[in-house]
Design a protein around this motif. Structure first.
Motif, PDB file in Angstrom:
ATOM      1  N   PRO A  29     -10.352  24.985  12.395  1.00 37.25           N
ATOM      2  CA  PRO A  29     -11.291  24.634  11.321  1.00 37.25           C
ATOM      3  C   PRO A  29     -12.736  25.069  11.568  1.00 37.25           C
ATOM      4  CG  PRO A  29     -10.671  22.674  12.565  1.00 37.25           C
ATOM      5  CD  PRO A  29      -9.894  23.809  13.159  1.00 37.25           C
ATOM      6  N   THR A  30     -13.438  25.264  10.468  1.00 40.19           N
ATOM      7  CA  THR A  30     -14.890  25.479  10.533  1.00 40.19           C
ATOM      8  C   THR A  30     -15.518  24.157  10.096  1.00 40.19           C
ATOM      9  OG1 THR A  30     -14.525  27.727   9.795  1.00 40.19           O
ATOM     10  CG2 THR A  30     -16.780  26.905   9.620  1.00 40.19           C
ATOM     11  N   PHE A  31     -16.403  23.631  10.919  1.00 37.54           N
ATOM     12  CA  PHE A  31     -16.997  22.335  10.578  1.00 37.54           C
ATOM     13  C   PHE A  31     -18.318  22.537   9.838  1.00 37.54           C
ATOM     14  CE2 PHE A  31     -14.659  21.343  14.621  1.00 37.54           C
ATOM     15  CZ  PHE A  31     -13.607  20.684  13.991  1.00 37.54           C
ATOM     16  N   ASP A  32     -18.548  21.677   8.873  1.00 37.05           N
ATOM     17  CA  ASP A  32     -19.803  21.705   8.132  1.00 37.05           C
ATOM     18  C   ASP A  32     -20.931  21.260   9.077  1.00 37.05           C
ATOM     19  OD1 ASP A  32     -21.904  21.339   6.422  1.00 37.05           O
ATOM     20  OD2 ASP A  32     -21.026  19.621   5.364  1.00 37.05           O
ATOM     21  N   PRO A  33     -21.985  22.081   9.245  1.00 35.38           N
ATOM     22  CA  PRO A  33     -23.060  21.711  10.170  1.00 35.38           C
ATOM     23  C   PRO A  33     -23.678  20.350   9.848  1.00 35.38           C
ATOM     24  CG  PRO A  33     -23.382  23.948   9.334  1.00 35.38           C
ATOM     25  CD  PRO A  33     -22.194  23.373   8.610  1.00 35.38           C
ATOM     26  N   LYS A  34     -23.723  20.013   8.538  1.00 36.80           N
ATOM     27  CA  LYS A  34     -24.318  18.708   8.168  1.00 36.80           C
ATOM     28  C   LYS A  34     -23.434  17.565   8.661  1.00 36.80           C
ATOM     29  CE  LYS A  34     -26.860  19.976   4.070  1.00 36.80           C
ATOM     30  NZ  LYS A  34     -26.367  20.471   2.788  1.00 36.80           N
ATOM     31  N   MET A  35     -22.114  17.778   8.582  1.00 33.23           N
ATOM     32  CA  MET A  35     -21.184  16.748   9.079  1.00 33.23           C
ATOM     33  C   MET A  35     -21.371  16.582  10.591  1.00 33.23           C
ATOM     34  SD  MET A  35     -18.196  16.497  10.942  1.00 33.23           S
ATOM     35  CE  MET A  35     -16.923  17.720  10.792  1.00 33.23           C
ATOM     36  N   LEU A  36     -21.494  17.717  11.286  1.00 34.00           N
ATOM     37  CA  LEU A  36     -21.652  17.640  12.747  1.00 34.00           C
ATOM     38  C   LEU A  36     -22.950  16.939  13.124  1.00 34.00           C
ATOM     39  CD1 LEU A  36     -20.388  21.125  13.959  1.00 34.00           C
ATOM     40  CD2 LEU A  36     -19.238  18.907  14.187  1.00 34.00           C
ATOM     41  N   GLN A  37     -23.991  17.268  12.381  1.00 35.08           N
ATOM     42  CA  GLN A  37     -25.289  16.636  12.653  1.00 35.08           C
ATOM     43  C   GLN A  37     -25.183  15.119  12.449  1.00 35.08           C
ATOM     44  OE1 GLN A  37     -28.388  18.056  10.122  1.00 35.08           O
ATOM     45  NE2 GLN A  37     -30.014  17.275  11.433  1.00 35.08           N
ATOM     46  N   ALA A  38     -24.487  14.741  11.366  1.00 32.27           N
ATOM     47  CA  ALA A  38     -24.327  13.300  11.081  1.00 32.27           C
ATOM     48  C   ALA A  38     -23.567  12.627  12.227  1.00 32.27           C
ATOM     49  CB  ALA A  38     -23.591  13.121   9.756  1.00 32.27           C
ATOM     50  N   VAL A  39     -22.510  13.277  12.719  1.00 29.11           N
ATOM     51  CA  VAL A  39     -21.709  12.688  13.806  1.00 29.11           C
ATOM     52  C   VAL A  39     -22.568  12.535  15.067  1.00 29.11           C
ATOM     53  CG1 VAL A  39     -19.765  13.126  15.371  1.00 29.11           C
ATOM     54  CG2 VAL A  39     -19.486  13.471  12.911  1.00 29.11           C
ATOM     55  N   LYS A  40     -23.363  13.559  15.367  1.00 32.76           N
ATOM     56  CA  LYS A  40     -24.195  13.477  16.581  1.00 32.76           C
ATOM     57  C   LYS A  40     -25.258  12.382  16.448  1.00 32.76           C
ATOM     58  CE  LYS A  40     -23.342  17.913  18.628  1.00 32.76           C
ATOM     59  NZ  LYS A  40     -23.821  19.192  19.079  1.00 32.76           N
ATOM     60  N   GLN A  41     -25.790  12.244  15.237  1.00 34.74           N
ATOM     61  CA  GLN A  41     -26.788  11.165  15.044  1.00 34.74           C
ATOM     62  C   GLN A  41     -26.146   9.795  15.250  1.00 34.74           C
ATOM     63  OE1 GLN A  41     -28.416  12.137  11.232  1.00 34.74           O
ATOM     64  NE2 GLN A  41     -30.019  13.450  12.110  1.00 34.74           N
ATOM     65  N   GLU A  54     -17.670   7.059   7.157  1.00 32.04           N
ATOM     66  CA  GLU A  54     -18.523   7.600   6.091  1.00 32.04           C
ATOM     67  C   GLU A  54     -18.602   9.124   6.215  1.00 32.04           C
ATOM     68  OE1 GLU A  54     -22.150   5.310   6.386  1.00 32.04           O
ATOM     69  OE2 GLU A  54     -20.990   3.480   5.980  1.00 32.04           O
ATOM     70  N   ALA A  55     -18.728   9.631   7.461  1.00 28.91           N
ATOM     71  CA  ALA A  55     -18.767  11.090   7.670  1.00 28.91           C
ATOM     72  C   ALA A  55     -17.428  11.708   7.265  1.00 28.91           C
ATOM     73  CB  ALA A  55     -19.089  11.402   9.132  1.00 28.91           C
ATOM     74  N   ALA A  56     -16.313  11.010   7.572  1.00 22.30           N
ATOM     75  CA  ALA A  56     -14.984  11.532   7.222  1.00 22.30           C
ATOM     76  C   ALA A  56     -14.801  11.569   5.705  1.00 22.30           C
ATOM     77  CB  ALA A  56     -13.893  10.666   7.862  1.00 22.30           C
ATOM     78  N   MET A  57     -15.341  10.576   5.013  1.00 19.83           N
ATOM     79  CA  MET A  57     -15.242  10.563   3.549  1.00 19.83           C
ATOM     80  C   MET A  57     -15.971  11.761   2.958  1.00 19.83           C
ATOM     81  SD  MET A  57     -13.283   8.244   2.596  1.00 19.83           S
ATOM     82  CE  MET A  57     -13.530   8.435   0.843  1.00 19.83           C
ATOM     83  N   LEU A  58     -17.111  12.113   3.574  1.00 17.59           N
ATOM     84  CA  LEU A  58     -17.856  13.280   3.090  1.00 17.59           C
ATOM     85  C   LEU A  58     -16.999  14.542   3.191  1.00 17.59           C
ATOM     86  CD1 LEU A  58     -21.453  12.966   4.611  1.00 17.59           C
ATOM     87  CD2 LEU A  58     -20.767  12.864   2.201  1.00 17.59           C
ATOM     88  N   VAL A  59     -16.283  14.687   4.349  1.00 18.08           N
ATOM     89  CA  VAL A  59     -15.408  15.853   4.538  1.00 18.08           C
ATOM     90  C   VAL A  59     -14.344  15.875   3.440  1.00 18.08           C
ATOM     91  CG1 VAL A  59     -13.778  16.988   6.128  1.00 18.08           C
ATOM     92  CG2 VAL A  59     -15.751  15.764   7.050  1.00 18.08           C
ATOM     93  N   CYS A  60     -13.743  14.698   3.173  1.00 17.51           N
ATOM     94  CA  CYS A  60     -12.680  14.620   2.150  1.00 17.51           C
ATOM     95  C   CYS A  60     -13.228  14.977   0.769  1.00 17.51           C
ATOM     96  CB  CYS A  60     -12.097  13.212   2.073  1.00 17.51           C
ATOM     97  SG  CYS A  60     -11.106  12.799   3.477  1.00 17.51           S
ATOM     98  N   GLU A  61     -14.407  14.420   0.458  1.00 14.73           N
ATOM     99  CA  GLU A  61     -14.963  14.681  -0.870  1.00 14.73           C
ATOM    100  C   GLU A  61     -15.253  16.165  -1.051  1.00 14.73           C
ATOM    101  OE1 GLU A  61     -18.247  11.953  -1.063  1.00 14.73           O
ATOM    102  OE2 GLU A  61     -16.843  10.262  -1.046  1.00 14.73           O
ATOM    103  N   GLN A  62     -15.832  16.791   0.014  1.00 22.58           N
ATOM    104  CA  GLN A  62     -16.115  18.220  -0.071  1.00 22.58           C
ATOM    105  C   GLN A  62     -14.827  18.994  -0.243  1.00 22.58           C
ATOM    106  OE1 GLN A  62     -18.242  18.972   3.478  1.00 22.58           O
ATOM    107  NE2 GLN A  62     -20.216  18.494   2.572  1.00 22.58           N
ATOM    108  N   LYS A  63     -13.804  18.609   0.507  1.00 22.66           N
ATOM    109  CA  LYS A  63     -12.520  19.292   0.456  1.00 22.66           C
ATOM    110  C   LYS A  63     -11.939  19.203  -0.942  1.00 22.66           C
ATOM    111  CE  LYS A  63      -8.870  21.183   1.687  1.00 22.66           C
ATOM    112  NZ  LYS A  63      -9.009  22.606   1.843  1.00 22.66           N
TER     113      LYS A  63
END
Ligand SMILES: Nc1ncnc2c1ncn2[C@@H]1O[C@H](COP(=O)(O)OP(=O)(O)OP(=O)(O)O)[C@@H](O)[C@H]1O
Ligand SMILES: O[C@H]1[C@H](O)[C@@H](O)[C@H](O)[C@@H](O)[C@H]1O
Length: 397
Positions: free
Chosen positions: A318-330, A365-374
């Motif tokens: 997979p290619t991860f959305d940089p915004k999702m990764l940033q959210a996870v790191k925060q 919440e970050a996982a929901m963002l991935v699902c919504e984008q998908k």
């Protein structure tokens, strides 16, 4: 053994053994060897070959992708590790390797061999798979050379991941990893796969009992062993948990951890599944990065479940959305005061901590963002689960 519920366990190499080995190896001119003191020095070692995956459904090829646990694992570790943690990957491919410019192999180039790249055919069934049923039948079509102890770098690592897919991580190679790395995490698929019917142009992947393999005697020096629920009966969880912490992944149901004296269930995250390949690999890497961030094993498994869920929503690596990764790191920076304490220390803790539920909520919440984008990016299908044909495509090489 320390069966206390607040348990901690020894790392792969016992302290005395490390001292002896460091002395022996320093005499032989091995670099490093001085233990792992701080974040700047945290380097991981990933051992396992990249491969070609051909995905079939109803007798038709519906996708050709980069595969190999090392590709999925390095993809997650590069994305999710705390700053200052680095990675070395030892992987072998043939001259026919089609994905040298894809992100993971480009960052961690494989060793080129005369034999062809390891290749698998994954045949998906048309029936909707249950969370625990085998979702695909695998055949190994080609096998690249094994990875020998001499192929590993001659230096010390904070942690190592043994993630073979086709029997390429030999017992002596795992033993060498255990000597080089303070903590070793192993994917059971690297140890218990056997291949039938090679003469007919490819070997169906089957499993053998771990206890009957030469790897079994190494388990007490392994920190974590990950198995899917299909592999778990071959691992023998009740025996293995007395030697190391065993993690059984249960697809969309999340995972369970078993250690000597306790166990925990860790809840999953939502996902829109299009291709289950690499979920287990991404889980293991997410889990390792959780340990790197300083989480207990049960808390780190949340990060495993998170990246397992993220993996199934895309075909191939997979290619991860940089915004999702940033959210996870925060989220992790907020939750964790001092990264790298556990994988770097002398013991692991297993118990769920007081931040577990909060961490699960924030990651959800970050996982929901991935699902919504998908869901926004893909056409609706009546079956969001199990490889819908029109979503399977080739990755660019
Ligand atoms: N449909 C799903 N929804 C949410 N999470 C999932 C789903 N499938 C997998 N996961 C996550 O990924 C982890 C690993 O999945 P699974 O148990 O299917 O591994 P696996 O069979 O080893 O996968 P593979 O061999 O395809 O890499 C699970 O523990 C879970 O956290
Ligand atoms: O790319 C995949 C992946 O790495 C899976 O974890 C493994 O089970 C398969 O054999 C491989 O083809």
């Amino acid at each position: 053994m320390a069966p206390s519920p607040a348990a901690a366990m020894p790392l792969a190499a016992e302290p005395d053994e490390v001292v002896v080995e460091v002395e022996e190896e320093e005499e032989r001119g091995v670099k490093g060897g001085g233990g792992v003191a701080g974040l700047d020095e945290v380097e991981g070692l990933v051992v396992g070959s990249y491969c070609h995956d051909v995905l079939l459904r109803g007798g038709r090829v519906v996708g050709e992708t980069l595969g190999g646990a090392a590709a999925f694992v390095s993809n997650v570790l590069d994305a999710a590790s705390p700053a200052g943690a680095s990675l070395a990957v030892v992987s072998k491919v043939g001259h026919d390797f089609a994905y040298a410019t894809a992100a993971a192999p480009a960052r961690h180039p494989p060793v080129l061999c005369a034999s062809p790249t390891t290749s698998f055919h994954a045949r998906f069934s048309d029936d909707a798979a249950s969370a625990h049923a085998p979702d695909r039948q695998l055949r190994r079509v080609h096998a690249c050379d094994p990875i020998y102890p001499a192929d590993l770098p001659d230096r010390r690592f904070a942690y190592g991941l043994a993630v073979g897919v086709a029997g390429e991580v030999l017992p002596e190679t795992l033993e060498r990893m255990i000597r080089l790395c303070r903590a070793v995490l192993v994917d059971a698929q690297a140890l218990i796969r056997a291949f039938d019917g090679e003469a007919k142009g490819g070997g169906a992947v089957r499993h053998v009992a771990l206890e009957a393999t030469p790897y079994a005697r190494l388990l007490p020096r392994v920190a974590f062993l990950k198995a899917s629920s299909e592999e778990a009966p071959y691992v023998g969880v009740e025996t293995a948990r007395r030697r190391c912490c065993v993690i059984v992944t249960e697809g969309r149901d999340g995972c369970r951890l078993y250690w000597d004296g306790g166990e925990a269930r860790v809840a999953p995250f939502p996902a829109v599944q299009v291709d289950p390949t690499g979920a287990g690999d991404s889980f293991l890497a997410g889990f390792a990065s959780g340990l790197l961030w300083g989480l207990s094993a049960t808390d780190a498994a949340l990060l495993g479940n998170f990246f397992g869920a993220a993996a199934v929503s895309q075909v191939g690596v997979p290619t991860f959305d940089p915004k999702m990764l940033q959210a996870v790191k925060q989220i992790l920076e907020k939750a964790v005061k001092r990264p790298c304490t556990h994988i770097n220390g002398n013991t692991f803790t297993f118990q769920r901590s007081s931040i577990h539920d909060e961490l699960h909520k924030s990651l959800q919440e970050a996982a929901m963002l991935v699902c919504e984008q998908k869901q926004a990016n893909s056409p609706a299908t009546d079956n969001g689960d199990v490889c819908s044909i029109n979503e399977l495509t080739s990755l660019p090489s």
